[in-house]
Write an enzyme that holds these catalytic residues in place. Structure first.
Site, short mmCIF file in Angstrom:
data_model
loop_
_atom_site.label_atom_id
_atom_site.label_comp_id
_atom_site.label_asym_id
_atom_site.label_seq_id
_atom_site.Cartn_x
_atom_site.Cartn_y
_atom_site.Cartn_z
CB THR A 81 37.37 13.26 47.36
OG1 THR A 81 38.75 12.92 47.46
CG2 THR A 81 37.20 14.29 46.29
CB THR A 82 39.40 10.72 51.62
OG1 THR A 82 40.11 10.48 50.41
CG2 THR A 82 39.44 9.47 52.47
CG ASP A 135 41.54 11.86 44.44
OD1 ASP A 135 41.33 12.73 45.31
OD2 ASP A 135 40.88 11.77 43.40
CG ASP A 174 43.51 16.71 44.65
OD1 ASP A 174 42.71 16.67 43.71
OD2 ASP A 174 43.67 15.77 45.45
#
Length: 552
Positions: free
Chosen positions: A94-95, A61, A389
């Site tokens: 997020t990445t 994550d 998530d």
């Protein structure tokens, strides 16, 4: 005085200007993006992070990785901020946000080398971001809350590539059922994530995880003589302790004979009995107490057949009040039958060797609990992160009711539309918009790289399908070919994509506009901080590291 240098900064301060400052910042931001890039997509790898205490976190994550990495560089911290914002706003992507921010800066660096001013690049990037969000909105499809199959697909897409992938079918169903049961439909649909509790228990398999339509309190009953199961529970939620209060002032009691001691103890007992009697009189047969319950009070409660738990967390008390419809009682004298909550069943069960209390069949099941199981602590933690998530993403999809396909398809479509848009612009902004469209292709390119596919071939194939008008064509990393993502149920909420575009653009523009870095150094410690020793005297005259100078 002529030619005398003027110092405006403190001695030891460092200043980097112009091109050097820009390339320094861009390098730092690119390094952060590179650190998380290999974790993107279903075939992304994991990172193991070990902190100074030796605690281990294994995750892919982006936000967790960047939070755990102790990053010092100020520009790199801005990219970490992008990931953090993405996590807070939508919980997924997020990445992608960090990778896109890094790629935008990389493309900007090439433009700066072509003598294009950063202000023009920033202005072009803003135009491109506006156009990108417009294109994304045109690609979005509607989703109804009743369409469970589609919502499960969203949860599955969010979980793919995370630690819980093997059980994503089961966990996606749990996530969708949990979110749909806490939706508040007064006017606009809203979801309060606090109404979903996640209880982690090591032991058993991930498949043993389940959704409990009620609350799980990680506590056992205070006395073994109390009933293990209470049907049609009338629940008293106490904020105050069931014990005798200590006096506010220092008081001494002088006892001169055993009779007096006995009567003192009898009096104490009678007072405790009176407190317990108030609970019994209210009609309660289950008591959740936020504070302590004295031993003798436990005995009286057990005798009355009341199920009691003590030292319940404040947050759990609030959730219990919401779920059972009970009121939090601070003063026992005021307790009435109307203040009690209701649940069809309160029982104590053993889970993974520990006793826990299950409160089910509540009046208002707007509070649910997910019981997560797993073989080891790291497994449970990684499942928890993936489930988190999924819950957030399903919530966002229900609130916005808009979806786009996944697998890099929206990025390729937006990139093509931006190329067309760039051709309509005049001036140097055109180059910045073109660079922006190329930067977005980093997502499908990275997905292909992480799956061991040829990124150039895959990107060419994607572009040709999109140019033919197949707007939902994306990369199936398992098959290694381009397929229609919508038909394969690989979907994501629109907000995940628009947030990536907005957050990455803002941070890239902010970093680009910096042309001067002034860093103050920390002041040297004074004599007091150095253990009361004059400076330069580390227990030895200067230059004498235990040997005369020149005798090394």
């Amino acid at each position: 005085m002529a030619g005398q240098p003027i110092f405006i900064l403190k001695e030891g301060s460092k200043r980097t200007r112009g091109r050097d400052a820009q390339s320094n910042n861009i390098m730092a931001a690119k390094a952060v993006a590179e650190a998380v890039r290999t974790t993107l997509g279903p075939k992304g790898m994991d990172k193991m992070l070990v902190d100074s205490m030796g605690d281990v976190v294994i995750t892919n994550d982006g936000a967790t990785i960047l939070k755990e990495m102790d990053i010092e560089h100020p520009a790199a911290k801005m990219v970490v901020e992008v990931s953090k914002t993405q996590d807070e706003q939508v919980g997924d992507g997020t990445t992608s946000a960090a990778v896109v921010a890094g790629e935008l800066l990389k493309k900007a660096e090439d433009l700066i080398e072509q003598e294009i001013h950063p202000t023009i690049i920033a202005s072009g990037y803003r135009l491109a971001a506006e156009k990108a969000v417009e294109v994304l909105n045109s690609l979005a499809m509607n989703v109804e809350m009743s369409n469970r199959e589609l919502l499960v697909s969203i949860a599955e897409t969010a979980m793919t590539g995370k630690g819980a992938e093997a059980s994503k079918k089961l966990l996606s169903g749990i996530a969708v059922d949990a979110v749909t049961s806490v939706v508040d439909t007064n006017g606009k649909k809203t979801i309060d994530k606090d109404n979903i509790s996640v209880v982690k228990k090591v032991g058993g398999r991930i498949e043993d995880s389940e959704l409990i339509p009620g609350m799980i309190i990680d506590k056992e009953r205070v006395h073994t003589n109390m009933p293990e199961k209470v049907k049609d529970a009338k629940i008293a939620l106490l904020n105050s302790a069931i014990e005798l209060k200590d006096t506010e002032v220092d008081a001494e009691i002088s006892i001169t004979s055993p009779d007096q001691l006995q009567s003192f103890l009898d009096q104490e007992e009678a007072m405790l009995k009176k407190i317990v009697q108030k609970v019994i009189s209210s009609g309660a047969n289950v008591v959740f107490c936020q504070k302590g319950v004295e031993d003798l009070a436990q005995h009286y409660l057990a005798k009355a057949g009341i199920f009691a738990i003590r030292r319940v967390k404040k947050s759990d008390m609030e959730k219990l009040a919401r779920a059972t419809g009970g009121k939090l009682i601070t003063n026992l004298d005021e307790i009435t039958p109307e203040d009690l909550g209701f649940a069809k069943l309160v029982e104590e069960k053993k889970v993974g060797g520990d006793s826990m209390t299950f409160v089910t069949g509540c009046d208002n099941p707007k509070a649910v609990t997910i019981l997560l199981r797993g073989g080891t602590e790291h497994v449970v933690d990684s499942v928890d992160s993936a489930l988190e998530d999924a819950l957030r993403v399903v919530g966002v999809a229900i609130e916005d009711e808009k979806l786009v396909s996944g697998g890099g398809s929206p990025e390729v479509e937006v990139a093509l539309r931006l190329q067309e848009y760039a051709a309509t612009l005049e001036g140097r902004e055109q180059l910045a918009v073109k660079a922006y469209s190329e930067a977005l292709e980093v997502i499908p390119r990275t997905l292909a790289e992480n799956a061991g596919l040829d990124p150039i071939d895959m990107l060419m194939e994607l572009r040709s399908q999109h140019e033919k008008g197949m707007k939902t064509a994306g990369l199936d990393v398992y098959e290694g070919k381009v397929v229609d993502m919508w038909n394969n149920f690989v979907v994501e909420p629109l907000r995940v994509k628009t947030q990536v575009i907005n957050a990455a653009t803002e941070s890239a523009v902010m970093i680009l506009r910096i042309d001067d870095i002034i860093a103050s150094t920390r002041a040297a410690p004074g004599p007091e901080e150095m253990g009361g020793m004059p400076p330069g005297m580390g227990g030895m005259p200067p230059g004498m590291g235990g040997m005369p100078p020149g005798m090394m």
